[in-house]
Structure formats: C-alpha cells, structure tokens
Scaffold this motif. Structure first.
Motif, mmCIF file in Angstrom:
data_model
loop_
_atom_site.group_PDB
_atom_site.id
_atom_site.type_symbol
_atom_site.label_atom_id
_atom_site.label_comp_id
_atom_site.label_asym_id
_atom_site.label_seq_id
_atom_site.Cartn_x
_atom_site.Cartn_y
_atom_site.Cartn_z
ATOM 1 N N LEU A 731 0.842 -1.193 0.000
ATOM 2 C CA LEU A 731 0.000 0.000 0.000
ATOM 3 C C LEU A 731 0.877 1.242 0.000
ATOM 4 N N SER A 732 0.474 2.243 -0.768
ATOM 5 C CA SER A 732 1.209 3.512 -0.771
ATOM 6 C C SER A 732 0.927 4.259 0.526
ATOM 7 N N PHE A 733 1.722 5.279 0.770
ATOM 8 C CA PHE A 733 1.556 6.083 1.986
ATOM 9 C C PHE A 733 0.158 6.704 2.027
ATOM 10 N N GLU A 734 -0.288 7.274 0.922
ATOM 11 C CA GLU A 734 -1.603 7.898 0.885
ATOM 12 C C GLU A 734 -2.698 6.879 1.163
ATOM 13 N N THR A 735 -2.598 5.720 0.523
ATOM 14 C CA THR A 735 -3.631 4.694 0.689
ATOM 15 C C THR A 735 -3.698 4.211 2.129
ATOM 16 N N VAL A 736 -2.552 3.905 2.720
ATOM 17 C CA VAL A 736 -2.562 3.358 4.070
ATOM 18 C C VAL A 736 -3.040 4.393 5.086
ATOM 19 N N SER A 737 -2.738 5.670 4.864
ATOM 20 C CA SER A 737 -3.237 6.702 5.786
ATOM 21 C C SER A 737 -4.752 6.859 5.660
ATOM 22 N N ASN A 738 -5.276 6.754 4.429
ATOM 23 C CA ASN A 738 -6.726 6.839 4.242
ATOM 24 C C ASN A 738 -7.446 5.629 4.836
ATOM 25 N N LEU A 739 -6.877 4.433 4.649
ATOM 26 C CA LEU A 739 -7.484 3.236 5.220
ATOM 27 C C LEU A 739 -7.390 3.238 6.736
ATOM 28 N N ASN A 740 -6.336 3.832 7.261
ATOM 29 C CA ASN A 740 -6.208 4.021 8.706
ATOM 30 C C ASN A 740 -7.402 4.817 9.228
ATOM 31 N N TYR A 741 -7.750 5.888 8.497
ATOM 32 C CA TYR A 741 -8.920 6.696 8.894
ATOM 33 C C TYR A 741 -10.210 5.881 8.807
ATOM 34 N N ILE A 742 -10.385 5.130 7.696
ATOM 35 C CA ILE A 742 -11.600 4.336 7.503
ATOM 36 C C ILE A 742 -11.787 3.323 8.628
ATOM 37 N N LEU A 743 -10.697 2.669 9.025
ATOM 38 C CA LEU A 743 -10.784 1.671 10.091
ATOM 39 C C LEU A 743 -11.238 2.296 11.406
ATOM 40 N N ASN A 744 -10.810 3.511 11.660
ATOM 41 C CA ASN A 744 -11.171 4.167 12.920
ATOM 42 C C ASN A 744 -12.538 4.823 12.868
ATOM 43 N N ALA A 745 -13.021 5.144 11.673
ATOM 44 C CA ALA A 745 -14.277 5.889 11.555
ATOM 45 C C ALA A 745 -15.480 5.006 11.239
ATOM 46 N N THR A 746 -15.251 3.732 10.882
ATOM 47 C CA THR A 746 -16.340 2.856 10.443
ATOM 48 C C THR A 746 -16.816 1.975 11.587
ATOM 49 N N ASP A 747 -18.131 1.785 11.659
ATOM 50 C CA ASP A 747 -18.697 0.942 12.719
ATOM 51 C C ASP A 747 -18.413 -0.531 12.438
ATOM 52 N N GLU A 748 -18.584 -1.347 13.461
ATOM 53 C CA GLU A 748 -18.196 -2.748 13.361
ATOM 54 C C GLU A 748 -19.035 -3.530 12.357
ATOM 55 N N THR A 749 -20.325 -3.235 12.288
ATOM 56 C CA THR A 749 -21.200 -3.966 11.364
ATOM 57 C C THR A 749 -20.765 -3.749 9.921
ATOM 58 N N THR A 750 -20.480 -2.503 9.585
ATOM 59 C CA THR A 750 -20.042 -2.195 8.218
ATOM 60 C C THR A 750 -18.708 -2.857 7.917
ATOM 61 N N LEU A 751 -17.783 -2.827 8.895
ATOM 62 C CA LEU A 751 -16.488 -3.475 8.688
ATOM 63 C C LEU A 751 -16.645 -4.976 8.488
ATOM 64 N N ASP A 752 -17.533 -5.588 9.275
ATOM 65 C CA ASP A 752 -17.768 -7.026 9.114
ATOM 66 C C ASP A 752 -18.204 -7.346 7.683
ATOM 67 N N THR A 753 -19.159 -6.561 7.192
ATOM 68 C CA THR A 753 -19.695 -6.806 5.850
ATOM 69 C C THR A 753 -18.641 -6.597 4.783
ATOM 70 N N ASP A 754 -17.930 -5.468 4.864
ATOM 71 C CA ASP A 754 -16.942 -5.146 3.830
ATOM 72 C C ASP A 754 -15.798 -6.150 3.823
ATOM 73 N N LEU A 755 -15.252 -6.457 4.991
ATOM 74 C CA LEU A 755 -14.109 -7.367 5.055
ATOM 75 C C LEU A 755 -14.485 -8.784 4.621
ATOM 76 N N GLN A 756 -15.670 -9.222 4.996
ATOM 77 C CA GLN A 756 -16.104 -10.550 4.571
ATOM 78 C C GLN A 756 -16.329 -10.627 3.064
ATOM 79 N N ASN A 757 -16.652 -9.448 2.486
ATOM 80 C CA ASN A 757 -16.792 -9.385 1.030
ATOM 81 C C ASN A 757 -15.456 -9.148 0.330
ATOM 82 N N GLY A 758 -14.371 -9.024 1.126
ATOM 83 C CA GLY A 758 -13.038 -8.970 0.544
ATOM 84 C C GLY A 758 -12.523 -7.599 0.184
#
Length: 923
Positions: A731-758
């Motif tokens: 992952l590039s620096f920009e991508t990993v910093s943005n995903l860092n934000y997404i992981l902290n800002a997203t609720d658990e239900t949404t993360l479960d769905t997205d991660l299980q969908n790959g």
C-alpha cells in the motif's frame, strides 16, 4: 452669493506661537540673569537675538506639526514605506495554519473550487504529526474527469507550497455527487418567473448543503463594520477576503422538513407542501452521504420527472416548459457578487516637505549688524570685521543647534527604520557624491566618507551661512594653486575643496561631538527594541537568543546588527513561521551528469581565503552588504522551512561557517599545495556544503522519509470465531493513511460486511483484502480501532523489512543536524540558546531531536541525504532527446536522472538509524 473669505484668529500651538516663546525666553532671562541685563527694549541687541531665535523656533515647531506621512515623503513624492512599516495585509496575515486557513487558501488559489472539506488524520498509529485529506467541492458545471483531475492536481501543488512542519497532504479528492430528487408542490406568487424561481431554488438548496464561498473586498468589509484583525485573519488572498464565519461545514444528512424553510424563502414562492426526498431514485426519509460525497439535489431533473410541481396562476406547469434551462442550472451561481475585490487599504496621501534645508537666522538680522549677505569683509575696518565675526561665531552656535534639529526631523525615516543608518549627515553625503562621476565614486580619494556605524543623531553642515568660511578651522588648508588661477578663482576652488573634504576639522569634529559611541549604540538598541515590541516580539527573548552571535566581536554592535536584520525580514518570517519547505518545487542541491547525481562536495575557491573581515571597511561595518546578503524573499521559503531561515539569521550560522572556513584555510597557506584530500580540506568542504546548500543547519521531517515507502496493513478481530485476520500488501503512503482513517471511523457492522466481502471501501474505491490466519505472535503492537472491536497494525514492507515505523528515526517529528567540528556550535551556551529558540518557535505538537554529526558520519550521510532529497522530485523522470541518423531525425527517450525513491529513503533511514544507535538516545 459668493462666500466672504477672511482670516480667523486661532490660537497657535505653543511651539508655533512667537509671543508665547518670547515670553518664556524673557521669563527665563529675568529669572537667571540677575543685574547683568536690564534693557529689555527692542533697541537692545540681546532682544533682537531673542526675537530671531524665537522666529526660527516657530519654523521648527511648524515642521514638527507635519503629518507623519508628509515627513516620510521624499522629493520624488513617494512615501518611504519599505523597512519603515509593515502594512496590515503584510503583518496581520499568516500562511495557512488552521483547517479554515487552508480552506480559504484553496478557494482563493484554484479556480472553480466552491468549497472545501479537510480531514486531519492525527493519531498514535503513525509517528508523525498530521496527515490531511482534502475534499474539493468543484463547480457542478465541470463534469470532464480530466478537468476535475487537473483541479485536484493544482490543489495538491498549492497545498504543498504552504505545508506546515511535520505535516503532509494526500492528493485532494473531488467530492462525488450523490444523485437526489425532491418531490414537492410549490405555488408561485403572481407574476413570478418560473425559470428564475427554479434557478434560485437550485442555488439555495446547494448553498444549504454546502455553500459556495464568496470573497469580498477590503473596503466592502470595512464599511460593513469588520475590523482589520477580522478581515486579515488567515492567509493573504489575491481575489478578495473570506471571513472565517462564512466557512460552513458540509451537510451529510438532510431531511425533507429541513428544506421547507429553504424553499419558502426563495423569491416568488408563495407556498410549499408535501416534501418527499429521493436518493438514487429511491424514496428516503433522510438523504445521507459519506465524507467523500456531496448530496446533489437536482431541482430541474425533479421538475422534468414530474416530482417537483410548479403551480402558477392556478395552473400546473408542464415538465417540458423549460427545455433550454438545463445548461444554465448546472452553474452554481450566488446572488452575492463580489463587487469590490480591493484587498488592501489605500496608502495615505502625502506631500513632500523640504524640512532639511536650513535658512540661517543670520540672514534675518538688520543690515547694521553686518552678518548677513552684506557681511563686513573690508580689510580697512579690522575692528568692525572682528566684531561682526565675533557675533557670527556666537550666532553660529544657535544656527548649528537649529540646523541639526531640522536634520533630525527630516531623517525620522532613518531613525525608525529597520535598517541601520550609515551616515549622520545624509545631506552632506549626498552633496559629496553629487559632483562625482561613476569612476570617482568607485575610486574615492577618501575612505568611507561620512560613514559611521548606525548613528541615531543627525546633523548637517552650515556651509550656506553667509561668509562662514573664516570661522571654520583650517579653512585655508586648500589655499594652493598651480599658478593658472586668479585670486578669486583660487579662493573659490579652495572653499569648494574644503567643503568636499569629509574629514575637514569642522565636519569631522561635528561628527565626533554629536554623540559618544556608547550613547549612540545604547540609543539605537533602544529604538530597535521599541520596533520589535511594536510588532509583538519580546526584545529580552531576542537578546537571550542572539547573546553569543558574532559579526563584529562587539556585543553591542552585534545586537544592533541582528535586530536590524530580523526586523527587515520579520514580515516574511512572521507570515511563514510554521511553514515547511516545498519538496515538490525546491531548488536542486546537486548537479546532474550522464543521468547521475553529482554528490561530491563543493570545491574550495581562492575567494574563501581571508574572508573573515570582509564585512568591514576601514573599521566601519558594511551594513548595506550584510542587509543584502541576509535579505529573504518568498522563494527562500520554497527551499527552506521558516525555522531554518530564522535559525540562520538569529544565530549568524553562515557567518560562523565562513569564519571557520577562512580561519582553517589561512592556517594552511604555507602548505596549500598539499591541502587537497587532507582531513582539514574535507572538513572545510563539508562546512562549505552546509553553508551554501543548507543555511548552516539541516532540518529533516521524518514524515517525508515514509512518503515513498510501501506498507502492509494487518487487520484482526481478536474475539471473533477463529480470530478473523486480513492483510493488505504494498500500500502507498496515501492509501494506508486513508485506510487508517476508515478503520477508525467505520462501525463494526459495516467493517464485518466489507471485510467478509473482501475489501475496504474508501471514496468509492474498493481496496482488496486477503483473509488468512494470524501468526502466533503477540497482539501488543496492534492498535484498537475507535469505533469497533477490530485492531490493526501498519508495517513497512519496502526493503529488508527491518525498518519499522516505531524505530528511533520516527520517534520525533523533525531531526535537526549540525556538524560537530564548528567550534562556535559546540559551546554549552550555543546549545542552551538553541534549545530555547526551538522551544519558542516550534508548535507544541512538533517534537524534535538535535544531532551533531562528526566528519566520518557526514561522509555517508550527506550523499544519502542528497539522493533522498532529489528523489522527492525526480524519481524516474524521462526527457525527450533529438538524435540524428543520416537525413532522418528520430526521437528517443533517455532518463534525465534515475533515482529510486524507495531505495533513497531506505538508505537515509539506515544511515540515521546507525547514527541514533551510536548515541544510545543520549541527545
């Protein structure tokens, strides 16, 4: 009827009231003279002298009553502003520092950006200060992807131009429109124009969701009651000012009830009812958007699809009523136009006043005194001539006092200038050079004529006093002739040469008695302290920081020199005080040859020998030369951080390096042939490199070391069945910093769905994740997300994987490096002052570490730094080259310069890690 003009009797101020001044003089005389003077009638010569002197004082009083603007205006009619005052737009503004500042900066700096949303990523995962993700609300009329991409790129370059220390911007993202409709019934007022209502309705709804920011001129805002502090709060803007309160946040949720008052407030709307919202053609109770999206309620589409109905004069308008209105509706226009975009107040009007020219009181005495233009010079009347000259000598003392007072007032601009004056008699200096041609000005027969160090009292000669020559000491010094002049010509030439001698006993003696050096230096220092305090700078703190900085060796003079230099550059240093350098556009620090960088150290030239005393001539410090050398311009802040420039200025770093280099070379004069490749030669080269390329110090932001690297993101849900584990690699620096934000800002239900969908979703892009089994290692270095039970960690995947973002190199926001072989930089006092300087000038959230590097450490560190520095700009740039083959020209692509940015960063990180490990964390 014509107005009748008449003179009105008005009480003059005491300094201009002849009667008052004479009364004060007589009271003083009668109180102190005793019985020596009893005749106070006009016939008494003493009364005549009092009268003339009082009249002269009223002229001085009249001149002191001129406006400051007039006093500062020169013969060319222009007011002397430079190095005198900082205008409000120069001193009250600041380079973007807050989120609101950056919003104003982008809206003003890039066309077609209507508003901005900025996210600040600041947490404990990354070891640096802040990462910003910017979202641009681009004019809805612009739909071409290439044009939108170009605006994002322009914004990115503009942001990096004003990036703050330890902070970094990801590439800005255009807000993605979320298509929405509105279903409602609107009844129009009588005579209302339906097309105008629709356009205003579209504008009002868009403004409610995310308003288009408008800019106003200085005069307009001032008339509306805003103060200069409110207007100039933020960065300098070119197209009008933006008030902070107008920067509203984007609405990510909108209900139908929210829009009822918005619609009802549109001109021409009589009533509104039954508001229903549609998102992506589906009816919803609440419109919702993500941080990277913008709700786009299309009023015209709603009308054309018969969702929104218009009732005019009791009839419902058909959907095809406004076929040509579609293109105009796309433009986001505001009803508030910026009529006056003047960004600064006008300079006060002023007139030139010839204050310095002095008219002797001896010209106004009655004829019988024989001291005016008709001065007695008859050799047949020696007694009368002696008496007249005796009176002239007495009166000349008063003349000199008055003339000096006029000169002091005329040179107020120099007295309160940021620059140190070089002459106490500016008008005499001007006269001296006026009769010299260009060759004579460069080859003067006198050394530094009229020059002295920073005078604070000004004076002028009295050569224009009638027949003053016989009273001046050594006035016959030039009474010699080649034999071809007449006595009259010889006398005239002698008098001219005497006046042209800047060291004749009269003018030189006047210069010496005007002020003692200690008094002068103390007075000038106090004036500079006043100017510093007037600009919000503490003189005591400045004194503490510059305590041991050396230019002349005299602490009093050095203090004056440094304060003067600081004031001259205060406008830029203050404006850019938190700014970092622009790594995308900074100047090169290495030449290129055959596609490679030249990292060799600079060669030593003959000009470096004997340079220690180059700032003085005949023991007079050359202030003009040092002012020019140390003058900063905006381009300097492109190449260096404000901290580095201020550090060099107040600590005199370049001067310290120059003295070290010159002293080292002078000590080797006898062995110059064998100097090359010796240890001292290489040491001097490194000092020269620091001086010429880095302004004496090397500031390195650790966040920039991470920017070119790639990262691995590991996500784990410890309490899940089989302990869910996902990875994302390269992952590039920009991508990993943005995903860092997404992981902290997203609720658990949404993360479960997205991660299980790959995948993880960011700004409409799905980033693939790989499911796997977590290693048996501890989870202590994982960080829990803010809104779920997931934890994650980020590691560097570039290179040999030994580098981690938790290593010593990244413990601090910035590293500040100096060579350890410059004696003046190794004293405890210097390090104490440096610590105090950094404490005062660094934001509290920017941590630092100072490194003093040895010659051996610099041997590898400097080349590694050069490669990395250049890699931030060059990377793998290709340059088209024309080559000829027979009669046919072909184009081939060859690399201008090839630098692997990842390898360059890894090498520098490795070099820094080695340096830090040898110090065992002691610095």
């Amino acid at each position: 009827m014509d107005n009748a003009n008449h003179i009105t009797k008005k009480q003059l101020p005491p300094s201009q009231d002849f009667t008052f001044l004479k009364g004060e003089a007589m009271d003083y005389v009668q109180k102190h003279i005793g019985s020596e003077w009893t005749n106070f009638n006009p016939s008494d010569p003493g009364m005549t002298i009092v009268d003339q002197f009082c009249y002269a004082l009223t002229e001085l009083g009249y001149c002191t009553d001129f406006s400051v603007a007039d006093i500062l205006t020169g013969p060319d009619g222009k007011m002397e502003m430079e190095d005198q005052f900082y205008q409000p737009y120069e001193i009250l503004t600041t380079a973007p520092y807050t989120v609101d500042d950056y919003k104003k900066y982008l809206i003003d700096g890039v066309d077609n950006i209507d508003n901005v949303t900025i996210l600040c990523y600041s947490d404990n995962v990354f070891p640096f200060n802040k990462v910003y993700q910017v979202y641009l609300y681009i004019d809805p009329a612009i739909t071409d992807p290439a044009e939108i991409s170009g605006l994002c790129k322009s914004a990115y370059y503009l942001l990096n131009k004003s990036r703050n220390l330890g902070e970094i911007f990801n590439t800005p993202i255009a807000l993605l429109p979320v298509d929405c409709w509105i279903d409602t019934k609107i009844v129009l007022e009588k005579d209302a124009d339906p097309s105008t209502v629709l356009q205003e309705l579209q504008t009002s709804i868009r403004s409610y969701i995310f308003s288009k920011v408008t800019q106003s001129g200085y005069n307009t805002l001032k008339q509306n009651g805003y103060t200069a502090e409110e207007i100039y709060d933020g960065p300098q803007l070119a197209n009008g000012w933006i008030l902070t309160y107008s920067l509203t946040d984007k609405k990510d949720t909108v209900q139908g009830i929210d829009l009822v008052p918005i619609i009802a407030a549109v001109n021409g709307v009589a009533s509104v009812s039954g508001v229903q919202l549609y998102q992506n053609q589906v009816p919803v109770a609440v419109l919702q958007s993500q941080i990277s999206e913008i709700l786009a309620i299309d009023v015209m589409a709603s009308f054309q699809n018969q969702k929104l109905s218009l009732n005019a004069n009791g009839k419902e308008l058909p959907a095809d009523t406004f076929g040509a209105l579609r293109s105009n509706m796309d433009h986001f226009s505001e009803t508030l136009a910026c009529i006056n975009v003047t960004t600064r107040p006008k300079v006060p009007k002023s007139s030139f006043r010839d204050i310095n020219s002095y008219y002797s009181i001896q010209n106004t005495f009655p004829h019988q005194y024989g001291i005016g233009d008709d001065t007695l010079e008859d050799a047949s009347q020696p007694v009368q001539v002696a008496q007249a000259r005796q009176l002239k000598g007495y009166l000349t003392l008063f003349d000199q006092i008055l003339a000096n007072q006029f000169s002091q007032l005329a040179n107020v601009s120099q007295l309160f200038s940021f620059k140190n004056s070089l002459c106490g008699a500016p008008s005499d200096e001007e006269t001296f050079y006026a009769v010299k041609d260009k060759y004579q000005q460069k080859h003067l027969e006198y050394p530094v004529p009229y020059k002295m160090f920073s005078p604070s009292y000004f004076y002028q000669s009295l050569y224009t006093v009638p027949h003053i020559k016989p009273l001046l000491k050594d006035n016959t010094a030039f009474n010699y002739s080649s034999g071809n002049e007449s006595p009259a010509e010889q006398l005239e030439k002698s008098w001219f040469e005497y006046q042209q001698d800047p060291y004749n006993p009269y003018i030189f003696g006047l210069m010496k008695i005007m002020e003692e050096e200690k008094t002068n230096l103390d007075r000038r220092n106090n004036l500079l302290d006043h100017l510093l305090a007037r600009h919000g700078e503490s003189p005591k703190l400045i004194d503490a920081i510059i305590h041991d900085t050396v230019y002349t060796g005299d602490k009093r003079k050095d203090r004056i020199i440094l304060k003067s230099l600081y004031l001259q550059n205060l406008g830029l240093l203050s404006y850019n005080r938190q700014k970092a350098y622009n790594f995308l556009a900074a100047k090169k620090i290495a030449a290129t040859s055959d596609g490679n960088l030249e990292v060799s150290l600079p060669k030593i030239s003959d000009s470096l020998f004997g340079a220690i005393n180059e700032n003085t001539t005949d023991f007079i410090f050359k202030s003009e030369q040092i002012n020019k050398k140390e003058k900063l311009n905006q381009y300097d802040f492109n190449n260096f951080s404000a901290l580095e420039l201020k550090l060099n200025l107040l600590f005199g770093l370049k001067n310290s390096y120059k003295n070290f280099i010159s002293a080292g070379l002078d000590n080797q004069k006898s062995n110059i042939e064998n100097l090359f490749n010796t240890t001292i030669y290489k040491t001097i080269q490194k000092a020269l490199w620091f001086s010429e390329n880095r302004h004496g110090s090397l500031l390195l932001e650790t966040v920039l070391l991470l920017k070119p690297l790639t990262f691995t993101l590991e996500i784990v849900k410890p309490n899940a069945v089989n302990q869910a584990y996902y990875t994302m690699n390269n992952l590039s620096f920009e991508t990993v910093s943005n995903l860092n934000y997404i992981l902290n800002a997203t609720d658990e239900t949404t993360l479960d769905t997205d991660l299980q969908n790959g995948y993880l979703l960011f700004s409409g892009t799905k980033y693939a994740v790989t499911a796997g089994n977590i290693a048996t290692e501890s989870l202590n270095d994982y960080v829990k997300t803010a809104a779920s039970n997931y934890s994650f960690r980020i590691t560097v995947s570039s290179g040999n994987e030994k580098i981690t973002i938790a290593s010593k190199v990244f413990k601090k926001s910035i590293l500040l490096a100096f060579p350890d072989f410059i004696p003046s930089l190794q004293t405890p006092e210097f390090k104490k002052r440096l610590k105090q300087f950094l404490k005062l000038n660094l934001p509290f959230n920017v941590s630092y570490e100072c490194l003093f590097l040895s010659t051996q450490e610099l041997e590898t560190f400097i080349p590694d730094y050069i490669y990395w520095y250049e890699s931030l700009r060059y990377k793998d740039k290709l340059l088209p080259v024309q080559t000829a083959s027979g009669d046919t020209a072909t184009v081939q692509t060859t690399p201008e310069i090839v630098i692997n940015p990842v390898a360059a960063a890894l090498n520098l990180i490795s070099s820094l890690t080695s340096i830090l490990e040898t110090r065992n964390g002691t610095h």
